[in-house]
Design a protein around this motif. Structure first.
Motif, PDB file in Angstrom:
ATOM      1  N   SER A   1      -7.249  48.178  69.564  1.00 31.23           N
ATOM      2  CA  SER A   1      -6.611  48.808  70.889  1.00 31.23           C
ATOM      3  C   SER A   1      -6.095  47.678  71.732  1.00 31.23           C
ATOM      4  CB  SER A   1      -7.615  49.518  71.661  1.00 31.23           C
ATOM      5  OG  SER A   1      -7.355  49.735  72.995  1.00 31.23           O
ATOM      6  N   PRO A   2      -4.889  47.076  71.510  1.00 34.59           N
ATOM      7  CA  PRO A   2      -4.449  45.878  72.077  1.00 34.59           C
ATOM      8  C   PRO A   2      -4.680  46.033  73.788  1.00 34.59           C
ATOM      9  CG  PRO A   2      -2.772  46.621  70.808  1.00 34.59           C
ATOM     10  CD  PRO A   2      -3.755  47.752  70.661  1.00 34.59           C
ATOM     11  N   ALA A   3      -4.531  47.060  74.338  1.00 37.33           N
ATOM     12  CA  ALA A   3      -4.924  47.076  75.649  1.00 37.33           C
ATOM     13  C   ALA A   3      -6.325  47.070  76.194  1.00 37.33           C
ATOM     14  CB  ALA A   3      -4.442  48.533  76.289  1.00 37.33           C
ATOM     15  N   ASP A   4      -7.313  47.459  75.175  1.00 31.06           N
ATOM     16  CA  ASP A   4      -8.538  47.166  75.523  1.00 31.06           C
ATOM     17  C   ASP A   4      -9.027  45.617  75.216  1.00 31.06           C
ATOM     18  OD1 ASP A   4     -11.506  48.148  75.773  1.00 31.06           O
ATOM     19  OD2 ASP A   4     -11.691  47.598  73.514  1.00 31.06           O
ATOM     20  N   LEU A   5      -8.340  45.017  74.201  1.00 35.22           N
ATOM     21  CA  LEU A   5      -8.602  43.577  74.065  1.00 35.22           C
ATOM     22  C   LEU A   5      -8.045  42.939  75.355  1.00 35.22           C
ATOM     23  CD1 LEU A   5      -9.566  41.355  72.061  1.00 35.22           C
ATOM     24  CD2 LEU A   5      -6.807  41.083  71.496  1.00 35.22           C
TER      25      LEU A   5
END
Length: 242
Positions: A95-99
């Motif tokens: 999850s790029p947004a979570d990273l």
């Protein structure tokens, strides 16, 4: 973890980088002292070579401010070339947004560290897997920087065995933008990336396709049949997207 603590202590001053392998325990030494076959000996030697690679990032925008040569080489870059790159553009997570949220929690002082499984791509487009550990180094005024440890968990995946180029979803969108004549600024805006991130990915595509410039990159991608015929703006065919 011994590796993390020793690295953090050496980087607190933000002026030096050292990341030593974790010494094996005495039991591990005894168990590994006499490999039973050539294969086990090779595995043993490979395990001894594994270590975490170190970089330092800004606490403001997660851009790389310094890195070990080995860290940069994982991405097919030199220490100078990786300077200023956004870590979130270099690394792929489930999850790029979570990273990005986890990085933001560090930079805002709401967390002190995190560990995440990530993937990256080397200079010829092969994927590698790694564990990412990021720790905020604090001073009296808040986070002073981020210490980044990247521990490879396997060998790079081989290039497509049939010789066919396949791209990540994001690289395919970048290639489509380049083929459509979009500038770096336009690509950054449409793909929600930094300009440095776009330039990094375009540069990596140029190296992977052995193209000297953007027009040559597009020509070679067309030559490989990567774009849908008669479609504008250009679209990479699904068969060429991982």
């Amino acid at each position: 973890m011994a590796t993390t603590s020793s690295t953090l202590s050496s980087l607190t001053s933000l002026s030096s980088f050292s990341c030593l392998p974790v010494p094996p325990s005495s039991d591990a030494k005894k168990a590994a002292g006499a490999p039973r076959s050539r294969e086990s000996a090779q595995e043993f030697a490979g395990s001894r070579r594994r270590r975490a690679y170190t970089a330092h990032a800004s606490a403001r925008d997660t851009s790389v401010t310094a890195a070990e040569a080995e860290f940069a080489a994982l991405f097919g870059l030199s220490s100078g070339e990786i300077y200023g790159r956004d870590l979130c553009d270099l690394l792929l997570a489930r999850s790029p947004a979570d990273l990005r949220r986890r990085f933001t929690a560090l930079t805002e002082g709401r967390a002190s560290s995190f560990t995440e499984r990530v993937t990256g791509r080397d200079g010829i487009g092969r994927t590698f897997h790694a564990h990412l550990t990021v720790t905020a180094v604090a001073d009296p005024h808040g986070p002073a920087g981020l210490v980044v440890l990247l521990h490879r968990t396997g060998h790079p995946d081989p290039a497509d065995p049939n010789g066919r180029h396949t791209l990540s979803e994001l690289d395919a969108r970048v290639l489509e933008g380049v083929a459509g004549g979009a500038s770096t600024v336009q690509l950054a805006s449409s793909l929600y990336m930094s300009r440095q991130g776009v330039e990094y990915r375009v540069g990596r595509l140029l190296r992977r396709f052995d193209a000297p410039n953007r027009p040559a990159l597009v020509a070679r991608a067309h030559g490989l049949g990567m774009f849908a015929e008669g479609q504008w703006p250009p679209r990479v065919l699904p068969d060429f997207v991982e």
